[in-house]
Design a protein around this motif. Structure first.
Motif, PDB file in Angstrom:
ATOM      1  N   SER A 155       0.853  -1.169   0.049  1.00 46.23           N
ATOM      2  CA  SER A 155       0.102   0.003  -0.022  1.00 46.23           C
ATOM      3  C   SER A 155       0.852   1.329   0.107  1.00 46.23           C
ATOM      4  O   SER A 155       0.231   2.394  -0.221  1.00 46.23           O
ATOM      5  CB  SER A 155      -0.753   0.043   1.136  1.00 46.23           C
ATOM      6  OG  SER A 155      -1.810  -1.000   1.176  1.00 46.23           O
ATOM      7  N   GLN A 156       2.318   1.116   0.217  1.00 46.83           N
ATOM      8  CA  GLN A 156       2.944   2.349   0.526  1.00 46.83           C
ATOM      9  C   GLN A 156       4.065   2.350  -0.404  1.00 46.83           C
ATOM     10  O   GLN A 156       4.739   1.369  -0.961  1.00 46.83           O
ATOM     11  CB  GLN A 156       3.490   2.158   1.703  1.00 46.83           C
ATOM     12  CG  GLN A 156       2.754   2.146   2.916  1.00 46.83           C
ATOM     13  CD  GLN A 156       3.482   1.922   4.402  1.00 46.83           C
ATOM     14  OE1 GLN A 156       4.351   2.124   4.512  1.00 46.83           O
ATOM     15  NE2 GLN A 156       2.841   1.024   5.256  1.00 46.83           N
ATOM     16  N   ARG A 157       4.266   3.591  -0.956  1.00 42.54           N
ATOM     17  CA  ARG A 157       5.356   3.803  -1.893  1.00 42.54           C
ATOM     18  C   ARG A 157       6.883   3.674  -1.444  1.00 42.54           C
ATOM     19  O   ARG A 157       7.582   3.493  -2.191  1.00 42.54           O
ATOM     20  CB  ARG A 157       5.145   5.222  -2.571  1.00 42.54           C
ATOM     21  CG  ARG A 157       3.854   5.451  -3.516  1.00 42.54           C
ATOM     22  CD  ARG A 157       4.058   6.743  -4.156  1.00 42.54           C
ATOM     23  NE  ARG A 157       2.803   6.833  -4.964  1.00 42.54           N
ATOM     24  CZ  ARG A 157       2.344   6.764  -6.061  1.00 42.54           C
ATOM     25  NH1 ARG A 157       3.512   5.819  -6.819  1.00 42.54           N
ATOM     26  NH2 ARG A 157       1.416   6.657  -6.850  1.00 42.54           N
TER      27      ARG A 157
ATOM     28  N   PRO B 177       7.562   1.366   1.786  1.00 40.39           N
ATOM     29  CA  PRO B 177       7.208   0.570   2.769  1.00 40.39           C
ATOM     30  C   PRO B 177       7.983   0.938   4.080  1.00 40.39           C
ATOM     31  O   PRO B 177       9.303   1.345   4.032  1.00 40.39           O
ATOM     32  CB  PRO B 177       7.524  -0.708   2.158  1.00 40.39           C
ATOM     33  CG  PRO B 177       7.575  -0.458   0.910  1.00 40.39           C
ATOM     34  CD  PRO B 177       7.967   0.700   0.318  1.00 40.39           C
TER      35      PRO B 177
ATOM     36  N   LEU C   6       5.410   4.686   7.077  1.00 42.56           N
ATOM     37  CA  LEU C   6       4.035   5.147   7.333  1.00 42.56           C
ATOM     38  C   LEU C   6       4.086   4.774   8.859  1.00 42.56           C
ATOM     39  O   LEU C   6       3.804   3.611   9.025  1.00 42.56           O
ATOM     40  CB  LEU C   6       2.802   4.797   6.619  1.00 42.56           C
ATOM     41  CG  LEU C   6       1.499   5.337   6.869  1.00 42.56           C
ATOM     42  CD1 LEU C   6       1.401   6.760   6.755  1.00 42.56           C
ATOM     43  CD2 LEU C   6       0.449   4.236   6.032  1.00 42.56           C
TER      44      LEU C   6
ATOM     45  N   ALA D  59      -1.725   5.838   9.580  1.00 40.55           N
ATOM     46  CA  ALA D  59      -2.451   4.885   8.699  1.00 40.55           C
ATOM     47  C   ALA D  59      -3.986   4.769   9.519  1.00 40.55           C
ATOM     48  O   ALA D  59      -5.061   4.719   8.767  1.00 40.55           O
ATOM     49  CB  ALA D  59      -1.946   3.382   8.640  1.00 40.55           C
TER      50      ALA D  59
ATOM     51  N   THR E 172       2.413   9.033  -0.931  1.00 43.17           N
ATOM     52  CA  THR E 172       2.581   8.353   0.163  1.00 43.17           C
ATOM     53  C   THR E 172       1.977   6.835  -0.079  1.00 43.17           C
ATOM     54  O   THR E 172       2.576   5.925  -0.118  1.00 43.17           O
ATOM     55  CB  THR E 172       1.910   8.764   1.492  1.00 43.17           C
ATOM     56  OG1 THR E 172       2.160   9.947   2.073  1.00 43.17           O
ATOM     57  CG2 THR E 172       1.879   7.687   2.691  1.00 43.17           C
ATOM     58  N   PHE E 173       0.786   6.645  -0.934  1.00 41.47           N
ATOM     59  CA  PHE E 173       0.253   5.520  -1.338  1.00 41.47           C
ATOM     60  C   PHE E 173       0.424   4.940  -2.646  1.00 41.47           C
ATOM     61  O   PHE E 173       0.443   5.765  -3.512  1.00 41.47           O
ATOM     62  CB  PHE E 173      -1.228   5.547  -0.873  1.00 41.47           C
ATOM     63  CG  PHE E 173      -1.511   5.806   0.782  1.00 41.47           C
ATOM     64  CD1 PHE E 173      -1.068   4.624   1.803  1.00 41.47           C
ATOM     65  CD2 PHE E 173      -1.754   6.989   1.085  1.00 41.47           C
ATOM     66  CE1 PHE E 173      -1.390   5.042   2.930  1.00 41.47           C
ATOM     67  CE2 PHE E 173      -2.230   7.203   2.539  1.00 41.47           C
ATOM     68  CZ  PHE E 173      -1.812   6.266   3.404  1.00 41.47           C
TER      69      PHE E 173
ATOM     70  N   GLY F  17      -2.999   1.280  -2.397  1.00 39.45           N
ATOM     71  CA  GLY F  17      -3.355   1.888  -1.052  1.00 39.45           C
ATOM     72  C   GLY F  17      -4.448   2.856  -1.510  1.00 39.45           C
ATOM     73  O   GLY F  17      -5.371   3.166  -0.691  1.00 39.45           O
TER      74      GLY F  17
END
Length: 446
Positions: free
Chosen positions: A38-40, A42, A45, A50, A71-72, A76
């Motif tokens: 989900s995260q650009r 990882p 976050l 979240a 961010t996502f 995500g």
């Protein structure tokens, strides 16, 4: 209730199930957003960010502590979009959709929860209403997604334009307040096609499911219910009044409307008036508005959208009932008359309760924010009103909140989406029937 018996929470009540359902959805959303996919970047976050994002999406608020686009990942962002869809249409509404698709009949308990979910007066025809609402909602989102995709196809790759069209159609209709541009829609404040499409989406989502159903049947019945008349009249009046006041207050402000053309001034004033009561998107810099405009927007956010809609606040009908009570008191009349109908005493008491509880929650949240955050009063009051109204507008302090401030705003968004009365009903003990009434007393007020 017999003497010595214990008062227990009614865990099977529709209100409790709705509250628990939203908590589960928020928890699942938080876990999904914490996944590396989900995260650009990882691992960068924080869990509280979240949780905040999941709560904001499920409660269709739109306040953000991180930039969504940077961010996502697409996964995500899709999670956020699905949370907005679930939170906007309601968990039970979506559950009804799946039940209809697989041919399962709804039980009496399902219908009771569904009635509570969309604020219906009775269970009569509840499945038929929800079916029409689903058709109406997905049709509006689909048409708007096509329009927005075609509009953005001239400035970005077609595939991205389609994705952006779908995401923002869902966000705007469900009054989610999320965008993928990073600065909301400031770049499109002079675009009449975008302003018209976005405004129709926000207004449609903010009217409420019962009004949408009523409008769907209008060609056949040729009449509207009292509820629909109240919602449409107040919503229309607030949009016009809000646009006029913002236009006047900001006309000479060089940081907002002052430097814009006449077309852009009009578009921005109308869009911000529409958005302030529920959507949370903007075409002007909210932090650059004059303080008078910012305080006026707090009032609009506190009123919010309509019952059974994707928005929060005390609701338009509650506001109209209190205005009716004010007029009736000034004129010396005993009854509140709205569209040639008398408002029931029970509804008046319910409206008064909602307003008082909401004011108390707003006051407590502002005081707590002023305690844990080292910031001025107005930005934090604006943040609290945005959270309790599930609007999503901010004066630029959301991403600078401390962890305690983020948790406080999460709780406020949750209360704003579920409704203070629903949460009160969910937490109150199950009681037996009261068999007596106290004598009436004389109280001096005023």
């Amino acid at each position: 209730m017999p003497a010595g018996s214990k008062r227990k929470l009614h865990f099977t009540s529709p209100s409790f199930i709705l509250v628990a359902g939203f908590i589960v959805i928020i928890a699942i959303g938080t876990l999904l957003l914490m996944l590396p996919v989900s995260q650009r970047h990882p691992g960068t976050l924080h869990w509280i960010d979240a949780l905040f994002t999941s709560t904001s999406a499920a409660c269709v608020t739109g306040l953000v502590v991180v930039d969504v686009g940077s961010t996502f990942t697409v996964f995500g962002e899709v999670v956020i979009m699905l949370l907005m869809q679930l939170g906007g249409l309601g968990i039970m509404t979506m559950a009804t959709l799946f039940a209809l698709l697989v041919g399962r009949r709804l039980s009496l308990k399902d219908r009771l929860i569904l009635k509570e979910s969309i604020n219906a007066d009775s269970m009569e025809g509840i499945v038929r209403i929800v079916r029409k609402v689903l058709i109406f909602s997905f049709t509006i989102e689909g048409v708007a997604a096509v329009i927005l995709a075609l509009r953005w196809a001239v400035e970005m790759p077609f595939g991205q334009a389609v994705y952006y069209g779908i995401f923002h159609a869902v966000s705007l209709f469900n009054n989610g307040g999320f965008d993928l541009f990073g600065n909301s829609f400031i770049h499109y404040r002079g675009d009449w096609l975008f302003n018209l499409t976005a405004s129709v989406l926000v207004i449609s989502g903010g009217l409420g499911f019962l009004v949408l159903s009523d409008l769907f049947d209008f060609r056949k019945k040729r009449r509207l219910s009292l509820h629909s008349k109240m919602v449409l009249s107040v919503s229309g009046a607030l949009i016009v009044i809000g646009a006029v006041i913002l236009f006047i207050f900001e006309f000479t402000n060089p940081r907002t409307l002052g430097a814009l053309s006449w077309d852009e001034k009009i578009y921005a004033s109308i869009f911000q008036s529409v958005s302030t009561r529920s959507s949370g998107t903007s075409t002007v810099d909210i932090s650059s508005l004059r303080q008078g405009s910012q305080f006026f927007m707090i009032l609009l956010m506190f009123i919010g959208a309509s019952p059974g809609s994707t928005g929060g606040g005390i609701k338009t009908t509650t506001f109209l009932i209190m205005i009716g009570a004010l007029v009736a008191m000034i004129r010396g009349r005993e009854d509140i008359i709205l569209f040639r109908h008398r408002a029931p005493k029970e509804i008046i008491m319910r409206a008064l309760t909602i307003i008082v509880i909401s004011l108390i929650i707003f006051g407590v949240v502002v005081m707590l924010l002023l305690t844990v955050e080292d910031r001025a009063f107005l930005p934090l009051a604006f943040e609290a009103a945005s959270a309790i109204g599930t609007v999503g507008l901010s004066m630029g302090v959301t991403h600078q909140l401390t962890d305690w401030g983020k948790i406080l705003i999460c709780i406020t968004m949750f209360i704003g989406r579920i409704g203070p009365l629903t949460i009160s009903y969910a937490l109150r003990p199950k009681q037996g029937k009261q068999l007596y009434r106290r004598p009436e007393g004389h109280i001096v007020i005023g």
